[in-house]
Design a protein around this motif. Structure first.
Motif, PDB file in Angstrom:
ATOM      1  N   GLN A  58       0.848  -1.188   0.000  1.00 15.82           N
ATOM      2  CA  GLN A  58       0.000   0.000   0.000  1.00 15.82           C
ATOM      3  C   GLN A  58       0.888   1.245   0.000  1.00 15.82           C
ATOM      4  O   GLN A  58       1.415   1.632   1.032  1.00 15.82           O
ATOM      5  CB  GLN A  58      -0.907   0.023   1.233  1.00 15.82           C
ATOM      6  N   PRO A  59       1.078   1.860  -1.167  1.00 22.38           N
ATOM      7  CA  PRO A  59       1.906   3.065  -1.213  1.00 22.38           C
ATOM      8  C   PRO A  59       1.344   4.168  -0.317  1.00 22.38           C
ATOM      9  O   PRO A  59       0.128   4.283  -0.152  1.00 22.38           O
ATOM     10  CB  PRO A  59       1.855   3.495  -2.676  1.00 22.38           C
ATOM     11  N   SER A  60       2.252   4.944   0.240  1.00 24.79           N
ATOM     12  CA  SER A  60       1.868   6.122   1.012  1.00 24.79           C
ATOM     13  C   SER A  60       2.998   7.132   0.905  1.00 24.79           C
ATOM     14  O   SER A  60       4.173   6.752   0.775  1.00 24.79           O
ATOM     15  CB  SER A  60       1.623   5.772   2.482  1.00 24.79           C
ATOM     16  N   CYS A  61       2.644   8.388   0.953  1.00 24.92           N
ATOM     17  CA  CYS A  61       3.667   9.440   0.943  1.00 24.92           C
ATOM     18  C   CYS A  61       4.577   9.300   2.156  1.00 24.92           C
ATOM     19  O   CYS A  61       5.779   9.569   2.079  1.00 24.92           O
ATOM     20  CB  CYS A  61       3.019  10.817   0.933  1.00 24.92           C
ATOM     21  N   GLN A  62       4.012   8.884   3.280  1.00 23.30           N
ATOM     22  CA  GLN A  62       4.787   8.798   4.508  1.00 23.30           C
ATOM     23  C   GLN A  62       5.939   7.799   4.372  1.00 23.30           C
ATOM     24  O   GLN A  62       7.087   8.127   4.628  1.00 23.30           O
ATOM     25  CB  GLN A  62       3.874   8.387   5.670  1.00 23.30           C
ATOM     26  N   VAL A  63       5.617   6.588   3.971  1.00 20.15           N
ATOM     27  CA  VAL A  63       6.653   5.559   3.854  1.00 20.15           C
ATOM     28  C   VAL A  63       7.613   5.908   2.727  1.00 20.15           C
ATOM     29  O   VAL A  63       8.822   5.731   2.857  1.00 20.15           O
ATOM     30  CB  VAL A  63       6.021   4.163   3.674  1.00 20.15           C
ATOM     31  N   LEU A  64       7.086   6.443   1.650  1.00 25.08           N
ATOM     32  CA  LEU A  64       7.943   6.873   0.550  1.00 25.08           C
ATOM     33  C   LEU A  64       8.917   7.953   1.025  1.00 25.08           C
ATOM     34  O   LEU A  64      10.101   7.944   0.677  1.00 25.08           O
ATOM     35  CB  LEU A  64       7.098   7.376  -0.612  1.00 25.08           C
ATOM     36  N   GLY A  65       8.447   8.852   1.855  1.00 25.67           N
ATOM     37  CA  GLY A  65       9.304   9.898   2.405  1.00 25.67           C
ATOM     38  C   GLY A  65      10.409   9.321   3.275  1.00 25.67           C
ATOM     39  O   GLY A  65      11.569   9.745   3.186  1.00 25.67           O
ATOM     40  N   TRP A  66      10.071   8.360   4.113  1.00 17.86           N
ATOM     41  CA  TRP A  66      11.100   7.736   4.960  1.00 17.86           C
ATOM     42  C   TRP A  66      12.146   7.039   4.103  1.00 17.86           C
ATOM     43  O   TRP A  66      13.334   7.148   4.351  1.00 17.86           O
ATOM     44  CB  TRP A  66      10.478   6.753   5.941  1.00 17.86           C
ATOM     45  N   LEU A  67      11.686   6.337   3.066  1.00 16.38           N
ATOM     46  CA  LEU A  67      12.632   5.646   2.193  1.00 16.38           C
ATOM     47  C   LEU A  67      13.470   6.646   1.408  1.00 16.38           C
ATOM     48  O   LEU A  67      14.686   6.472   1.260  1.00 16.38           O
ATOM     49  CB  LEU A  67      11.896   4.701   1.244  1.00 16.38           C
ATOM     50  N   SER A  68      12.850   7.706   0.938  1.00 14.77           N
ATOM     51  CA  SER A  68      13.563   8.723   0.178  1.00 14.77           C
ATOM     52  C   SER A  68      14.684   9.342   1.008  1.00 14.77           C
ATOM     53  O   SER A  68      15.765   9.637   0.491  1.00 14.77           O
ATOM     54  CB  SER A  68      12.585   9.801  -0.295  1.00 14.77           C
ATOM     55  N   ARG A  69      14.453   9.519   2.301  1.00 12.41           N
ATOM     56  CA  ARG A  69      15.482  10.085   3.178  1.00 12.41           C
ATOM     57  C   ARG A  69      16.718   9.193   3.230  1.00 12.41           C
ATOM     58  O   ARG A  69      17.821   9.685   3.405  1.00 12.41           O
ATOM     59  CB  ARG A  69      14.917  10.314   4.584  1.00 12.41           C
ATOM     60  N   THR A  70      16.526   7.887   3.062  1.00 14.34           N
ATOM     61  CA  THR A  70      17.677   6.980   3.092  1.00 14.34           C
ATOM     62  C   THR A  70      18.552   7.148   1.854  1.00 14.34           C
ATOM     63  O   THR A  70      19.723   6.768   1.871  1.00 14.34           O
ATOM     64  CB  THR A  70      17.254   5.494   3.195  1.00 14.34           C
ATOM     65  N   MET A  71      17.990   7.708   0.812  1.00 14.80           N
ATOM     66  CA  MET A  71      18.732   7.865  -0.441  1.00 14.80           C
ATOM     67  C   MET A  71      19.757   8.990  -0.353  1.00 14.80           C
ATOM     68  O   MET A  71      20.520   9.206  -1.282  1.00 14.80           O
ATOM     69  CB  MET A  71      17.776   8.101  -1.614  1.00 14.80           C
ATOM     70  N   GLN A  72      19.805   9.696   0.770  1.00 15.12           N
ATOM     71  CA  GLN A  72      20.791  10.750   0.963  1.00 15.12           C
ATOM     72  C   GLN A  72      22.197  10.194   1.152  1.00 15.12           C
ATOM     73  O   GLN A  72      23.169  10.928   0.979  1.00 15.12           O
ATOM     74  CB  GLN A  72      20.391  11.626   2.160  1.00 15.12           C
ATOM     75  N   LEU A  73      22.301   8.910   1.492  1.00 15.08           N
ATOM     76  CA  LEU A  73      23.623   8.302   1.617  1.00 15.08           C
ATOM     77  C   LEU A  73      24.310   8.242   0.260  1.00 15.08           C
ATOM     78  O   LEU A  73      23.652   8.049  -0.768  1.00 15.08           O
ATOM     79  CB  LEU A  73      23.515   6.873   2.157  1.00 15.08           C
ATOM     80  N   GLU A  74      25.608   8.381   0.263  1.00 15.62           N
ATOM     81  CA  GLU A  74      26.389   8.248  -0.970  1.00 15.62           C
ATOM     82  C   GLU A  74      26.258   6.818  -1.505  1.00 15.62           C
ATOM     83  O   GLU A  74      26.096   5.871  -0.741  1.00 15.62           O
ATOM     84  CB  GLU A  74      27.859   8.568  -0.695  1.00 15.62           C
TER      85      GLU A  74
END
Length: 155
Positions: A92-108
């Motif tokens: 079940q997509p949600s902006c909330q979970v997508l946002g948490w995952l997107s924050r992990t993409m800040q790693l090199e």
């Protein structure tokens, strides 16, 4: 499952229902903050599972960015929660979970590879999948597109 933990999430579900009915995100966010210390005392995988189940039940709600749940989740190593976030988005997509995952993409990328985390290519595919998911909530398509643009390498 732990009775005390179930009781907390029953209260959180009631708050989420009130947030939905009243269009007031602060009801569920404030409730989550009230229970944050108690949640930290419980088994992390069980708490994460319950958080994601709540968000999947109320995917249109805003739980804060990162919010109380995000603070709890992000206190762990990314490897401890990335797989659960991916599974949640598939269910079940949600902006909330997508946002948490997107924050992990800040790693090199090198660090992501060393930790065995998802690649940028896998994240890009996930964003495409979210946009065409049959039960994607309103606004989540736009947020997935924003994440795509935000994750583009700088030139």
């Amino acid at each position: 499952m732990n009775t005390a933990l179930n009781s907390i999430f029953t209260t959180l579900a009631e708050a989420a229902e009130q947030s939905r009915a009243q269009g007031d995100k602060w009801i569920v966010i404030d409730c989550a903050y009230q229970h944050l210390d108690a949640l930290r005392l419980h088994d992390y995988p069980q708490v994460l599972e319950q958080i994601l189940a709540l968000v999947e039940t109320y995917p249109e709600l805003d739980y804060g960015g990162p919010g109380p749940f995000g603070m709890l989740i992000e206190a762990q190593a990314i490897a401890a929660y990335e797989g659960a976030l991916l599974a949640s988005l598939a269910r079940q997509p949600s902006c909330q979970v997508l946002g948490w995952l997107s924050r992990t993409m800040q790693l090199e990328d090198a660090e992501r590879n060393a930790l065995g985390l998802i690649s940028r290519a896998r994240f890009a595919q996930l964003l495409e999948d979210v946009q065409v998911h049959p039960s994607v909530p309103e606004g989540c398509v736009d947020f997935a597109q924003f994440c795509q643009e935000d994750d583009q390498p700088e030139t």
